[in-house]
Design a protein around this motif. Structure first.
Motif, mmCIF file in Angstrom:
data_model
loop_
_atom_site.group_PDB
_atom_site.id
_atom_site.type_symbol
_atom_site.label_atom_id
_atom_site.label_comp_id
_atom_site.label_asym_id
_atom_site.label_seq_id
_atom_site.Cartn_x
_atom_site.Cartn_y
_atom_site.Cartn_z
ATOM 1 N N THR A 1 -0.668 5.810 -7.415
ATOM 2 C CA THR A 1 -1.976 5.883 -8.074
ATOM 3 C C THR A 1 -2.608 7.253 -7.877
ATOM 4 O OG1 THR A 1 -2.355 3.506 -7.776
ATOM 5 C CG2 THR A 1 -4.293 4.886 -8.170
ATOM 6 N N LEU A 2 -2.569 7.751 -6.637
ATOM 7 C CA LEU A 2 -3.141 9.071 -6.350
ATOM 8 C C LEU A 2 -2.359 10.179 -7.037
ATOM 9 C CD1 LEU A 2 -4.005 8.674 -2.549
ATOM 10 C CD2 LEU A 2 -5.584 8.651 -4.492
ATOM 11 N N PHE A 3 -1.045 10.050 -7.081
ATOM 12 C CA PHE A 3 -0.217 11.079 -7.713
ATOM 13 C C PHE A 3 -0.536 11.205 -9.205
ATOM 14 C CE2 PHE A 3 3.611 12.118 -10.180
ATOM 15 C CZ PHE A 3 3.878 13.393 -9.685
ATOM 16 N N PHE A 4 -0.562 10.083 -9.912
ATOM 17 C CA PHE A 4 -0.806 10.143 -11.347
ATOM 18 C C PHE A 4 -2.263 10.489 -11.650
ATOM 19 C CE2 PHE A 4 3.164 7.647 -11.461
ATOM 20 C CZ PHE A 4 3.870 8.455 -12.340
ATOM 21 N N ALA A 5 -3.185 10.110 -10.767
ATOM 22 C CA ALA A 5 -4.575 10.532 -10.940
ATOM 23 C C ALA A 5 -4.688 12.047 -10.778
ATOM 24 C CB ALA A 5 -5.465 9.820 -9.919
ATOM 25 N N SER B 1 0.822 -1.209 0.000
ATOM 26 C CA SER B 1 0.000 0.000 0.000
ATOM 27 C C SER B 1 0.854 1.255 0.000
ATOM 28 C CB SER B 1 -0.918 0.011 1.234
ATOM 29 O OG SER B 1 -1.721 -1.139 1.289
ATOM 30 N N ALA B 2 2.010 1.199 0.662
ATOM 31 C CA ALA B 2 2.852 2.370 0.858
ATOM 32 C C ALA B 2 3.176 3.083 -0.444
ATOM 33 C CB ALA B 2 4.142 1.984 1.580
ATOM 34 N N TRP B 3 3.510 2.316 -1.484
ATOM 35 C CA TRP B 3 3.891 2.954 -2.746
ATOM 36 C C TRP B 3 2.802 2.867 -3.810
ATOM 37 C CZ3 TRP B 3 3.926 -0.578 -6.717
ATOM 38 C CH2 TRP B 3 4.118 -1.917 -6.377
ATOM 39 N N SER B 4 2.010 1.794 -3.817
ATOM 40 C CA SER B 4 0.998 1.649 -4.876
ATOM 41 C C SER B 4 -0.117 2.681 -4.731
ATOM 42 C CB SER B 4 0.424 0.229 -4.864
ATOM 43 O OG SER B 4 -0.206 -0.054 -3.628
ATOM 44 N N VAL B 5 -0.580 2.894 -3.511
ATOM 45 C CA VAL B 5 -1.637 3.885 -3.287
ATOM 46 C C VAL B 5 -1.127 5.285 -3.620
ATOM 47 C CG1 VAL B 5 -3.069 4.988 -1.521
ATOM 48 C CG2 VAL B 5 -2.829 2.494 -1.556
ATOM 49 N N ASN B 6 0.070 5.609 -3.165
ATOM 50 C CA ASN B 6 0.606 6.948 -3.393
ATOM 51 C C ASN B 6 0.815 7.245 -4.875
ATOM 52 O OD1 ASN B 6 0.664 6.899 -0.634
ATOM 53 N ND2 ASN B 6 2.708 7.746 -0.454
#
Length: 215
Positions: free
Chosen positions: A185-189, A178-183
């Motif tokens: 995803t939110l950044f590129f969104a 979650s630490a990198w995948s969520v971040n």
């Protein structure tokens, strides 16, 4: 980034930096019991990872601030050097700790990828500033900052996964992913949203004129 998002970034970064050093007065066994097994033969490796990783966490909120860069350009450069050193030391020490982690192998893979992203994106950002390509340097350092903030996301995700009923080791492993995948995803969104809102005439005004006059 809105004022609220900027405040939250600063606030949670500061909290994690403080928590990163809680072992200094109270010891690892009491404050981070799930990592205490490293103290037997990898004590200094663990210390290196915790201290080095806290440096970019502490400095990045300043580094991504346009006002700070404009007002303190020399300090921005020196803090950037310290931050990238922390990224490399924190990342490579994590690589050495990962094989010994007392979690499932897929959880170790999550931590390994996190460290790989730290080192890779930070290294690319360093490459572009050495080439004097400010635009690409800033882009890649924004991605690095997003991944660094994974230290916050991981700590927020861990109790959530435990709340869903996962045992600690599995929840800890899920928090590593979650630490990198969520971040990211939110950044590129967020970047995608800014691009299309800008194309439609919404959001912040374009900076093309100010940017062109400064070149």
């Amino acid at each position: 980034m809105t004022k609220t998002a900027r405040f939250l970034y600063w606030f949670f970064s500061a909290v994690v930096v403080v928590l990163a050093f809680r072992w200094v007065p109270f010891g690892v066994d009491w404050t981070i019991p799930n990592m205490s097994y490293h103290m037997e033969s990898r004590k200094w490796l663990l210390y290196t990872h915790m201290v080095a990783s806290a440096v970019p966490m502490a400095f990045v909120p300043f580094q991504i601030s346009n006002k700070f860069r404009a007002k303190f350009p020399r300090l921005h450069i020196n803090m950037g050097r310290a931050a990238i050193a922390g990224v490399f030391l924190g990342g490579f020490s994590l690589f050495a700790l990962v094989p010994h982690m007392d979690i499932p192998i897929w959880g170790r893979a999550g931590f390994f990828i996190s460290g790989l992203l730290w080192v890779t994106t930070g290294g690319i950002g360093l490459f572009f500033i050495l080439k004097r390509n400010i635009r690409l340097h800033r882009w890649w350092m924004m991605i690095t900052a997003t991944i660094i903030f994974g230290a916050v996301t991981q700590r927020l995700a861990l109790p959530i996964w435990i709340g869903f009923g996962f045992p600690f080791k599995e929840a800890y492993s899920l928090s590593a992913w979650s630490a990198w995948s969520v971040n990211l995803t939110l950044f590129f969104a967020w970047q995608y949203r800014r691009k299309w809102l800008g194309a439609l005439g919404f959001g912040s005004k374009p900076r093309s004129r100010a940017g062109s006059s400064s070149r």
